[in-house]
Scaffold this active site. Structure first.
Site, PDB file in Angstrom:
ATOM      1  N   CYS A  66       0.872  -1.180   0.000  1.00 46.69           N
ATOM      2  CA  CYS A  66       0.000   0.000   0.000  1.00 46.69           C
ATOM      3  C   CYS A  66       0.907   1.227   0.000  1.00 46.69           C
ATOM      4  O   CYS A  66       2.075   1.140  -0.366  1.00 46.69           O
ATOM      5  CB  CYS A  66      -0.971  -0.008   1.178  1.00 46.69           C
ATOM      6  SG  CYS A  66      -0.195   0.274   2.783  1.00 46.69           S
ATOM      7  N   ARG A  67       0.397   2.372   0.419  1.00 52.17           N
ATOM      8  CA  ARG A  67       1.213   3.585   0.378  1.00 52.17           C
ATOM      9  C   ARG A  67       2.320   3.549   1.429  1.00 52.17           C
ATOM     10  O   ARG A  67       3.475   3.831   1.142  1.00 52.17           O
ATOM     11  CB  ARG A  67       0.332   4.825   0.589  1.00 52.17           C
ATOM     12  CG  ARG A  67       1.064   6.141   0.319  1.00 52.17           C
ATOM     13  CD  ARG A  67       0.146   7.311   0.578  1.00 52.17           C
ATOM     14  NE  ARG A  67      -0.049   7.523   2.000  1.00 52.17           N
ATOM     15  CZ  ARG A  67       0.770   8.241   2.779  1.00 52.17           C
ATOM     16  NH1 ARG A  67       1.831   8.813   2.298  1.00 52.17           N
ATOM     17  NH2 ARG A  67       0.507   8.361   4.063  1.00 52.17           N
TER      18      ARG A  67
END
Length: 103
Positions: A66-67
């Site tokens: 994810c980020r």
């Protein structure tokens, strides 16, 4: 304490370059993914993980992204609870990714 192993972005890049047999799952939202993804990553938004993982083979190796690493850790833990044995989380997420991006 989580039982999910963490893998560094460099280790993920090495696995890609070595053509290792594993699946990268990016759980970010559409607008985040539009800014670039790790090559060969499969995009499954975090909210879609519960229904989408039903069709994934449990005997494969998965790396969740994810980020920043927090949402992907949640997804990895969810998958582990559903019987996926070989799930890792890319530490630091896309914020730490130095490799190539695909759009």
């Amino acid at each position: 304490m989580s039982q999910i192993k963490e893998i560094t972005p460099q280790q993920v890049e090495d696995k890609i370059n070595n053509n290792d047999d594993f699946t990268i799952i990016d759980v970010r939202e559409d607008e985040e993914v539009s800014q670039g993804m790790v090559p060969n990553a499969k995009h499954i938004r975090l909210g879609d993980v519960p229904e989408k993982i039903e069709s994934l083979p449990k005997d494969q190796e998965y790396v969740m992204i994810c980020r920043s690493g927090r949402r992907s850790m949640n997804a990895a833990e969810f998958m582990k609870e559903r019987g996926f044995e070989n799930v890792q989380n890319m530490e630091g997420g896309m914020l730490k990714w130095q490799g190539e991006l695909v759009f």
